[in-house]
Scaffold this motif. Sequence first.
Motif: not given
Length: 297
Positions: A83-94, A120-128, A174-180
């Motif tokens: 119930x937070x819109x496309x919050x997780x979809x945007x992370x996956x796409x980024x 959403x990432x299961x089977x798409x991205x190998x998670x440690x 701001x969208x999705x950001x990558x902070x190092x």
Amino acid sequence: MSKGHDLADHLRALDDIHGVMSAMKNLAFAETRKLAQHLEDQRRLFAGMEDMLADFLRFYPQAPQGLGEARTVYLLIGSERGFCGDFNEELQDAFAALPIPPPAAGQPAVMAVGRKLAERLEGVVPLAAHFPGPNATEEVEPVLSRLVEGLDRQRPAQGFLRLGVLHHGEEEGDGVRLSIFEPFRRPARKAPAFPDPPLLNLPPVDFLVEFADHYLLAALYAVLYRSLMVENRRRLQHMDDATHRLEQRMEELRRQRNQLRQEEITNEIEVIMLGQAILDPSTPAAKTDYPQDGETP
């Protein structure tokens, strides 16, 4: 009559749903108010630590060379609930758009926070590893404890983590950001121009070793609070739009119910009038048998 009962039952069900959604919206609003203070405090703390790091590296630029190797870990901060819109979809796409090689020996590890994102990432991205995310402000600290334990398992035996955190920016648009975050890289923030080096009770390398853990912990606190703030803002907007559509649907059903009731009343009047006509078809109104003036009964 059955259709009228069905409409009434449907309206009662929608009214119950409206109450639940309104409660969720109020909870999301309350969370944003609580998070605002935590986020401001954490922002000031992390800014102060970046100033300290910049000041330290200005006087001891060779200290990071004694830290050993660094391993990169990418951390994606998603949501535990929906119930937070496309919050997780945007992370996956980024994340899919990042130029990251497939995880392998010596390659970056990928970790996720939030059950909805991990699904959403299961089977798409190998998670440690993946961890449950916080549902409320009070849950940030226990989530962070589990996250730190997982990051420690990714740390090289002789070295440090270079942490890349993929998260939503705090401001709208701001969208999705990558902070190092890496404690051996000079921050972009300008350090105060002190004429003398800081007084240390430890050798510079040992100080940086101790400082690194505190630096990454403060960074993770700030990112988790920021992500939870954006998540609740998205949920508030999502619930607001949903309740508005639900209210429109309920109003439409009320109009249908009223129209149906009017039709039923009209039909009942017609039946009554038809029954009267059948009983006495020759007279529109009942006659009286009382004698008139001059007549004998």
